[in-house]
Scaffold this active site. Structure first.
Site, PDB file in Angstrom:
ATOM      1  CD  GLU A   1      -1.445  -2.129   2.355  1.00 36.93           C
ATOM      2  OE1 GLU A   1      -2.094  -2.676   2.940  1.00 36.93           O
ATOM      3  OE2 GLU A   1      -0.140  -2.445   2.449  1.00 36.93           O
TER       4      GLU A   1
ATOM      5  CG  ASP B   1      27.876  18.069 -28.950  1.00 40.59           C
ATOM      6  OD1 ASP B   1      28.884  17.286 -29.392  1.00 40.59           O
ATOM      7  OD2 ASP B   1      27.445  19.074 -29.441  1.00 40.59           O
TER       8      ASP B   1
ATOM      9  CG  ASP C   1      23.986  23.040 -24.943  1.00 47.34           C
ATOM     10  OD1 ASP C   1      23.860  22.412 -26.144  1.00 47.34           O
ATOM     11  OD2 ASP C   1      25.000  23.688 -24.471  1.00 47.34           O
TER      12      ASP C   1
ATOM     13  CG  ASP D   1      21.497  18.878 -28.297  1.00 47.47           C
ATOM     14  OD1 ASP D   1      22.192  18.082 -29.065  1.00 47.47           O
ATOM     15  OD2 ASP D   1      22.154  19.710 -27.795  1.00 47.47           O
TER      16      ASP D   1
ATOM     17  CG  ASN E   1       2.415 -11.926   7.083  1.00 46.26           C
ATOM     18  OD1 ASN E   1       3.048 -12.564   7.699  1.00 46.26           O
ATOM     19  ND2 ASN E   1       2.582 -10.514   7.164  1.00 46.26           N
TER      20      ASN E   1
ATOM     21  CG  ASN F   1      -1.976  -4.765   6.256  1.00 48.93           C
ATOM     22  OD1 ASN F   1      -0.973  -5.588   6.494  1.00 48.93           O
ATOM     23  ND2 ASN F   1      -2.992  -4.938   5.453  1.00 48.93           N
TER      24      ASN F   1
ATOM     25  CG  ASP G   1       1.428  -0.267   5.160  1.00 48.82           C
ATOM     26  OD1 ASP G   1       2.004  -0.935   4.820  1.00 48.82           O
ATOM     27  OD2 ASP G   1       0.225  -0.267   5.104  1.00 48.82           O
TER      28      ASP G   1
END
Length: 911
Positions: A323, A366, A645, A649, A713, A738, A742
Site C-alpha cells: 500500500e 555532445d 543544450d 538536441d 503472510n 498493515n 506501513d
C-alpha cells in the site's frame, strides 16, 4: 503535461496567399527550392512582403502587429494543481489502491476504506507537490530570446528612415533591422547587406564555431545546394563578428526556433521507471485480483462459509498490496529531488526521472561544452616539413595582434585570443623581437568569411621602404595565394607536388583532431594607398599553427567516476571524427572504433545499437542521427541519458529515458528535458546520478522487504483459513497490522542505504556505489518467493507453538489467543525482515542508529505490547500464556538464523 500557448497570429498567410511556402521551408528541409523564401531574390521577397530597403512605416508595422501577433516564442503553461493531482492516479498501484478502497466501502469495511483513501490522497499530494515545485523552479529560468532590436522604420511614406530600439516582441514581418557583434538575432531574417558577418548557431545546429554569413541576391540554383543558407539567419543565434542589415521574414510561432518545439507535450516513451515498477505492479495486481475469489471459493467448499468471508478476502488482497509503494516512491524521489535542488542547484522536473538517473548505464552527450570548453588553444606550430617552429606562431601572433588593433573589431576572435595567449606563455623562450607589437602596424584586412583569411600589413624594424603582408587562414585558401615555400631557412618555388604534400600534411593533422591555420607572408614596396584583397597574392608559405579544443577541467575525473559506476559514455557530435577522438584520448577515455553518422545510416534497431555499443564516438551527427541512436540503445535494453543544450538536441532529449540539459540551455531544450543542471558539467551529473541511485536503493529495499513479508503472510493466512475452524485474523486486525508495518516502512524514504545495501546482489541489482539501479521484475519475483516462503514457514511454526502453549498450560486456546499470538509474531518477523534484509546482520549489530532502526524498534514494541494493552480486547485479542513467548523466542531465533543464512547464500550465488 504542459499546455502549449501559441502566438495569436501567424505570418504564413502573408506569403502563402502569394503562392510561397513558408515555415518549414525556412529550415531548408526541401533543399531550398525556388518558390520558397530561401530561393527568392531579394527584390521578389521584398515585393511579396510589401516592404523595401528603407523599412516599414509605423502604420504598416502597427497593422501587421495586430494581424500577425507579437514576436514571442510559444510558451508552456504549467498544469494546474487539479490536473497534476488527477494525473497522479495513473500510477498502477495508486489506481489499484483506489479500487480496493471503493470495494472496501461497498462492503461496509469503513476502516479499511478510510485508511486506503488516505494513502491515495497522500501519495497524489506528494507527487503533484514535488512536480509543482519543479515547475516553479523552471518558471524562474525562463527568459526572452532577446530584449530589444535595432529596427529601421519611417514615420510616413515620404519620411526618411530612422533606426530605433524597440522591444523584440514588437517586430513584424517586413521590418528591416540592424545587427552588430554580440546581438541576438531576434527573428528569422534574410540578409540584405553584410560585412564580415559570422554567427554562433550552436543552439540550432550544434556547431561550436561561428558560421560565416553573407548577403546573396539570387542564390545559385535557387539555393537547392545550400544545406544551411548563408543568406539567412535564424532566431536563437547570435552575432560573433561583423555587421549586417536584414529583412525580417518570420516571427513568433513561424520561426525556425519555434518550429523546434514541435509537440513537447506529447506522451513520452515508456521510461526505465515505468518499465521496472509497472512490470512488478501488474504482476502483483494479477495475483491480487485472483486472491479474493480463491479465498471465497476455498472457504465455501471446505468450511461452508459464504459471503461473510468477503471482508477477510478483501483484507488478504490488501495485505498482499504494498500500500505504501506510491507514498514511499513519491516521498523518496521528492526528498532526493529536494536535496539535489538545495545542494547542487539541479532541478528534477519529473520525479520518476530521479530513479531513471540512478538506472542509467549509457550516457550520450555532445563534446563541446561538456568534455571541452568552447574555446581553442594552441597545440603547436609547424614548419612546412611538419617540424616544430615557434617562428610560425610568432608571425601568426603578429597577424592577430595588428588585425585586432587596426580593424577595430568590437570583440576579439577566439582563434586570435588563443594565438596571442600562446605567444604570451612562450615569449620568454624567444628573442626580444618575439613580441608581436615589435613591428609597426600599417593596415589590416579582417577575416573575410568568403575568402577565409585575415591579413595584417606591418613595417619591420630596419626595413624602411618595405611593407610585410602577414596572412593566416584556411589552409586551402592561403595555399591558393602562395607562389613560394619557406624551408630550412631558404625559399623555393611552390609547385603542384609540394602543394599536394602540404594539403596531405594538413589532412593528416586534422584527422588527428587538430585544427590547422596556414601562415604566409610577402614583402611589398611601401606605399600610401589602401590595401585590398587583390594585393594578397604571391605569398611565401611559412607553415601551420595547430589548435585543439581546450579540455573541461573536471571532465577527465568525471569520466573516470562514471566508468567506475558502470556508465558507458557515448559522444554524439557534429564535429570531425578526429577532433572528437582526440578530446577523448586527452581525457583518458579510449575512443575505440570511431564511427560517423554516414556509416550508420543503413542500420536500425538492434544492429544500430550493437554498432554504437562497440564505439565511443559517433561524429558528423545531425539532430535526427542523435535521436535514432538514443532510441536504438533504449530499445536494446539500455537505460539511456542524453545531455544536450540546443534546439537540435530536442529529439534526442525526448528519445532518452532521461533528458538532461544545463540551465543556460535554450528555452525549448529546458522545456523538453527531465532534469536541469546548474551547469553543463559531468561532475554535476555524477552527483545527480548518486542521489538517484540512493533513492532507487531505498525504493528497492522497501519492495524487497514488504513484498516478501506480505507474500509470506498471505500464504500463511490462506493455509490457516483452510485449517482452522475460525478466521485466522479478523479484518480489523489485518488492517491494524498493515498500518503498523506501513508506518514503519516510511523510514525507507528517509534512510540512506548502508554499504551492505550498496553492494547487495538482491533482485534489483541496485548498487549506488558502482552499479546502475535497475529494478528487474523476474529477479524480484524470485527474491520475494524465496523469502516469502521462509516467512510463511515461520508463521506456520508459530501456529504449532500456539497449539503447544495452549495444550501445555491448559489455556482456552480460543480465537482471541490465536489472533494475539499471530499478531505479535507477524510484527516481530516483519521487524526482523526490515532489519536484516535492509541493512544486513553486521550493520544491524553496529552502533549507527538511523530511521530504519528506530522504526524497527517501535514495530517490535507495538507487536509485543498491543495485545496486552486495553486495546487488545477491543480488537478481539487476549494475552497468550507466558510459555508462548518463550517458544516464540526460539522460533524467532531460528527464523533470524535461517533468514541470515539464506540471504548470505543468495548473495553468494549472485556475486
Amino acid at each position: 503535461m504542459p499546455e502549449r500557448i501559441s502566438a495569436p497570429g501567424t505570418v504564413r498567410t502573408r506569403l502563402e496567399a502569394r503562392g510561397v511556402r513558408t515555415n518549414r521551408d525556412l529550415r531548408c528541409d526541401d533543399g531550398g527550392r525556388a518558390g520558397t523564401p530561401v530561393g527568392l531574390t531579394t527584390l521578389q521577397l521584398m515585393r511579396l512582403l510589401d516592404s523595401g530597403p528603407r523599412g516599414l512605416t509605423d502604420e504598416q508595422a502597427e497593422e501587421r502587429l495586430v494581424a500577425d501577433g507579437e514576436n514571442v516564442v510559444p510558451g508552456w503553461r504549467s498544469p494546474s494543481w487539479a490536473r497534476r493531482f488527477l494525473g497522479s492516479l495513473r500510477d498502477p498501484f495508486t489506481a489499484v489502491l483506489l479500487c480496493l478502497g471503493l470495494v472496501s466501502a461497498a462492503i461496509a469495511s469503513w476502516g479499511t476504506a478510510c485508511v486506503i483513501m488516505v494513502l491515495v490522497v497522500v501519495s497524489c499530494v506528494l507527487r503533484s507537490g514535488g512536480e509543482h515545485q519543479a515547475g516553479r523552479s523552471m518558471a524562474a529560468l525562463r527568459e526572452l530570446v532577446a530584449a530589444t532590436a535595432s529596427v529601421q522604420r519611417r514615420a510616413g511614406d515620404g519620411a526618411p528612415p530612422r533606426v530605433r530600439e524597440i522591444p523584440v516582441d514588437q517586430l513584424v514581418v517586413g521590418d528591416v533591422i540592424r545587427l552588430g557583434p554580440g546581438d541576438l538575432v531576434p527573428a528569422d531574417v534574410r540578409l540584405l547587406r553584410a560585412s564580415g558577418l559570422t554567427v554562433h548557431q550552436a543552439a540550432l545546429t550544434g556547431e561550436s564555431l561561428p558560421v560565416p554569413k553573407q548577403a546573396l541576391d539570387a542564390p545559385a540554383g535557387g539555393g537547392a545546394d545550400l544545406p544551411e543558407p548563408p543568406h539567412l539567419c535564424f532566431q536563437g543565434s547570435s552575432v560573433a563578428s561583423g555587421s549586417a542589415t536584414a529583412l525580417v521574414v518570420a516571427t513568433g510561432a513561424d520561426t525556425r526556433f519555434a518550429a523546434a518545439y514541435g509537440s513537447p507535450a506529447r506522451r513520452r516513451v515508456q521510461t526505465a521507471f515505468d518499465r521496472s515498477v509497472h512490470g512488478i505492479a501488474w504482476t502483483l495486481i494479477r495475483f491480487m485480483l485472483l486472491t479474493p475469489p480463491l479465498v471465497l471459493m476455498a472457504n465455501a467448499a471446505l468450511r461452508g462459509r459464504g459471503l461473510e468471508t468477503l471482508p477477510f478476502a478483501v483484507a488478504v488482497a490488501v495485505g498482499l498490496t504494498p500500500e505504501m509503494l506510491p507514498v514511499i516512491v513519491t516521498a523518496t524521489l521528492a526528498r532526493g529531488a529536494s536535496s539535489l535542488a538545495r545542494t547542487s542547484g539541479v532541478i528534477v522536473k519529473r520525479l520518476p526521472a530521479l530513479h531513471d538517473l540512478g538506472a542509467i548505464d549509457v550516457l550520450c552527450l555532445d563534446k563541446t561544452g561538456t568534455l571541452t570548453q568552447d574555446r581553442p588553444v594552441v597545440e603547436r606550430s609547424m614548419d612546412t616539413r611538419g617540424g616544430d617552429d615557434p617562428e610560425v606562431l610568432r608571425w601568426a601572433a603578429v597577424n592577430s595582434f595588428w588585425t585586432l588593433e587596426l580593424a577595430e573589431l568590437p570583440a576579439p576572435d577566439a582563434l586570435d585570443e588563443a594565438i596571442l595567449g600562446a605567444v604570451g606563455e612562450r615569449e620568454a623562450a624567444w628573442c626580444p623581437g618575439a613580441d608581436p607589437s615589435y613591428e609597426d602596424g600599417i593596415a589590416a584586412l579582417p577575416f573575410d568569411p568568403v575568402h577565409r583569411l585575415a591579413t595584417a600589413v606591418v613595417r619591420r624594424p630596419g626595413r624602411h621602404g618595405r611593407h610585410t603582408l602577414v596572412v593566416k587562414g584556411a589552409v586551402e585558401d592561403v595555399l591558393a595565394r602562395c607562389g613560394r615555400l619557406a624551408a630550412d631557412g631558404t625559399e623555393a618555388d611552390l609547385d603542384d607536388e609540394e602543394r599536394e604534400r602540404l594539403l596531405g600534411l594538413a589532412a593528416k593533422e586534422a584527422a588527428g583532431g587538430l585544427r590547422l591555420l596556414a601562415v604566409a607572408r610577402a614583402e611589398r614596396p611601401a606605399r600610401l594607398g589602401a590595401y585590398g584583397d587583390k594585393d594578397v597574392r604571391g605569398l611565401t608559405f611559412l607553415g601551420f599553427v595547430a589548435l585543439r579544443d581546450a579540455l573541461a577541467p573536471s571532465a577527465g575525473d568525471a569520466l573516470g567516476d562514471l566508468a567506475r559506476r558502470g556508465v558507458a559514455v557515448k559522444i554524439l557530435t557534429g564535429d570531425h571524427p578526429g577532433t572528437a577522438a582526440r578530446a577523448c584520448r586527452d581525457l583518458g577515455l579510449e575512443p575505440g572504433e570511431v564511427l560517423t553518422a554516414d556509416q550508420l545510416v543503413k542500420l536500425d534497431g538492434p544492429l544500430l545499437a550493437e554498432a554504437v555499443g562497440r564505439a565511443t564516438v559517433v561524429a558528423r551527427c545531425t539532430a535526427q542521427d542523435k535521436a535514432r541512436i538514443v532510441a536504438a540503445l533504449r530499445e536494446s535494453g539500455h537505460t539511456t541519458g542524453f545531455l544536450g543544450d540546443g534546439v537540435n538536441d530536442l529529439p534526442a532529449l525526448r528519445a532518452a529515458d532521461v533528458g538532461i540539459c544545463p540551465r543556460d540551455a535554450v528555452t525549448v531544450a529546458r522545456e523538453g528535458a527531465d532534469v536541469v543542471l546548474a551547469e553543463k558539467d559531468l561532475t554535476t551529473i555524477d552527483r545527480a546520478l548518486t542521489v538517484g541511485r540512493i533513492s532507487s536503493g531505498n525504493i528497492a529495499a522497501y519492495l524487497r522487504i514488504t513484498l516478501s513479508s506480505n507474500l509470506g503472510n498471505v500464504i500463511a493466512m490462506l493455509s490457516a483459513g483452510l485449517l482452522l475452524p475460525f478466521l485466522p485474523m479478523l479484518p480489523a486486525q489485518v488492517l491494524v497490522q498493515n498500518l503498523c508495518f506501513d508506518a514503519a516502512q516510511l523510514a525507507f524514504a528517509f534512510g540512506r542505504p548502508s554499504p551492505a545495501t550498496a553492494h547487495s546482489p538482491a533482485a534489483t541489482d541496485t548498487a549506488p556505489a558502482n552499479k546502475p539501479a535497475i529494478l528487474r521484475t523476474r529477479a524480484f519475483l524470485r527474491y520475494i518467493s524465496v523469502f516469502g516462503l521462509l516467512n510463511a514457514a515461520a508463521d506456520l511454526a508459530t501456529f504449532g507453538v500456539l497449539a503447544l502453549a495452549a495444550h501445555t498450560t491448559a489455556a482456552t486456546g480460543g480465537p482471541e489467543t490465536f489472533h494475539a499470538g499471530w499478531f505479535t509474531e507477524n510484527l516481530l518477523t516483519q521487524a526482523m525482515v526490515m532489519l536484516l534484509l535492509r541493512t544486513g546482520r553486521r550493520t544491524a549489530e553496529g552502533r549507527a542508529v538511523g530511521p530504519v532502526h528506530l522504526a524497527v524498534g517501535a514495530l517490535a514494541v507495538i507487536g509485543v505490547l498491543l495485545p496486552l494493552s486495553p486495546l487488545g480486547p477491543v480488537l478481539g485479542m487476549s494475552a497468550p500464556p507466558p510459555l508462548y513467548y518463550a517458544l516464540l523466542a526460539a522460533v524467532l531465533t531460528l527464523y533470524g538464523a535461517a533468514l541470515a543464512a539464506v540471504r548470505t547464500r543468495y548473495a553468494g550465488r549472485r556475486a
